[in-house]
Design an enzyme around this catalytic site. Structure first.
Site, mmCIF file in Angstrom:
data_model
loop_
_atom_site.group_PDB
_atom_site.id
_atom_site.type_symbol
_atom_site.label_atom_id
_atom_site.label_comp_id
_atom_site.label_asym_id
_atom_site.label_seq_id
_atom_site.Cartn_x
_atom_site.Cartn_y
_atom_site.Cartn_z
ATOM 1 N N SER A 52 16.179 -3.509 -3.448
ATOM 2 C CA SER A 52 15.479 -2.420 -2.769
ATOM 3 C C SER A 52 16.408 -1.357 -2.205
ATOM 4 C CB SER A 52 14.614 -2.974 -1.631
ATOM 5 O OG SER A 52 15.407 -3.649 -0.671
ATOM 6 N N ASP A 338 14.354 1.490 8.288
ATOM 7 C CA ASP A 338 13.340 0.492 8.606
ATOM 8 C C ASP A 338 14.025 -0.839 8.920
ATOM 9 O OD1 ASP A 338 14.047 -0.653 6.161
ATOM 10 O OD2 ASP A 338 12.226 -0.041 5.114
ATOM 11 N N HIS A 341 16.680 -1.353 5.665
ATOM 12 C CA HIS A 341 17.350 -0.327 4.867
ATOM 13 C C HIS A 341 17.920 0.804 5.724
ATOM 14 C CE1 HIS A 341 14.059 -2.180 2.474
ATOM 15 N NE2 HIS A 341 15.055 -2.315 1.608
#
Length: 378
Positions: A52, A338, A341
């Protein structure tokens, strides 16, 4: 099929050029796509594999809980939410611009022509080196499948152009790989996985890197020669881990847990450079760069280093950004976007340092130097 033919035809005729100076990374701000004027490409194309941290949309159409194709993700990106787990750029977006390339499209969304001729991004949120990693998110594309997707791309073009032409082109392309975070966060550290009871920290690192070696060797056998491999960052300092800490401080346990993995990766790359003719693997030290940001945040313009810009729970770290949640306004001042990340501001700093930084952040050379190498193929 036409799109893949266009990719290789263009790759065969693009020349490497001299890099331009992108300025002081300590004052880098999150750009929007198209924010930097492109010059001639330093490599013909870039192929991206990872999770991600660098996924740009491959999970959008999967039956998966690991998605970021909704606001506020992409709030500072010209195209809005694309599947990037960021307010704008990922580290590979910053690297692509430094190489003079356009932003690399997701494998699941690239359709042809100009969309794919400069490379493909195969990364997938929740993916790991181990196939079983990330199953709590249901749909994801493990590294083994990412390699197979790349192989599918090659199979379609090799039949038409021949292995020699494809091989000569791939040897000059950059392969960026960033794997391993989920093997810890969404495997080893998860209570519903038996992994922690089966392996101690060193044994698990050995298991991961044994598999990693096989996967990277497979990419080499498929034609890759120039590899930039990202190590794991300061995972004990992300908001998700801070939210579990009674003191609110970085977890030394988690940071120490991943050290054997990073050490094993460095040894692995040295071995691969020795054993695989014509290959050049470099190590991008994410932990070192991130440690510097967290130690000297004001130098980079950061004011908030211990919570996410958006999310739910303690330190905005227990749940990632909810759909249409209002994020912080001063995003350039936040290290974390977040629970897991970094912000685009951080990603741009990391990408530019990896591109032209010293041996303390990229070893044995940086990405700019790697791109300039003329790799000979047999």
């Amino acid at each position: 099929m036409k799109s893949f033919l266009v990719l290789v035809v263009v790759v065969l005729v693009v020349n490497v050029c001299v890099a331009q100076d992108y300025g002081d990374v300590t004052t880098a701000t999150p750009p929007s796509n198209g924010g930097v004027s492109r010059t001639k490409e330093l490599v013909p194309a870039m192929f991206v594999f990872g999770d991600s941290l660098i996924d740009n949309g491959n999970n959008n159409n999967l039956p998966s809980f690991a998605k970021a194709n909704y606001f506020p993700y992409g709030i500072d990106f010209n195209d809005g939410p694309t599947g990037r787990f960021s307010n704008a750029y990922t580290i590979v977006d910053a690297i692509a611009e430094s190489l003079g390339l356009p932003l690399i499209p997701a494998y699941s969304e690239a359709r042809g022509g100009d969309q794919v001729r400069y490379g493909v991004n195969y990364a997938s949120a929740a993916a790991g080196i181990l196939d079983v990693t990330g199953r709590n998110f249901v749909g994801r594309i493990p590294f083994n499948q990412q390699v197979r997707n790349f192989e599918n791309t090659l199979n379609q073009i090799t039949a038409n152009l021949g292995a020699d032409d494809v091989g000569r082109s791939l040897a000059q392309c950059l392969f960026f790989v960033g794997m391993g975070s989920n093997d810890y966060l969404n495997n080893y550290l998860m209570p519903n996985y038996p992994t922690r009871n089966q392996y101690n920290g060193q044994q698990f690192a050995n298991l991961l890197v044994q598999q990693y070696t096989t996967q990277l060797t497979r990419l080499y056998n498929l034609g890759g020669r120039k590899f930039a491999i990202a190590g794991l960052g300061m995972m004990g300092c992300i908001p998700s881990i801070l939210a579990q800490s009674p003191t609110g401080k970085c977890s030394d346990v988690v940071n120490n847990l991943i050290q054997p993995f990073n050490a094993n990766v460095k040894t692995m790359l040295s071995n691969l450079n020795s054993k695989l003719p014509g290959s050049k693997f470099i190590y991008v030290d994410i932990a070192s760069m991130f440690r510097d940001i967290l130690t000297r945040p004001a130098t980079y313009g950061f004011k908030v280093i211990d919570r996410g810009c958006c999310g739910i729970g303690r330190n905005q770290g227990q749940i990632t950004c909810l759909p249409f949640q209002t994020p912080c306004m001063n995003r350039d001042e936040y290290v974390f976007w977040d629970a897991f990340h970094p912000t685009s501001h951080v990603n741009v700093i990391l990408g530019r340092k990896a591109f032209n930084g010293g041996s303390d952040v990229a070893y044995p050379m940086n990405i700019q130097q790697l791109a300039a190498l003329d790799i000979e193929t047999n």
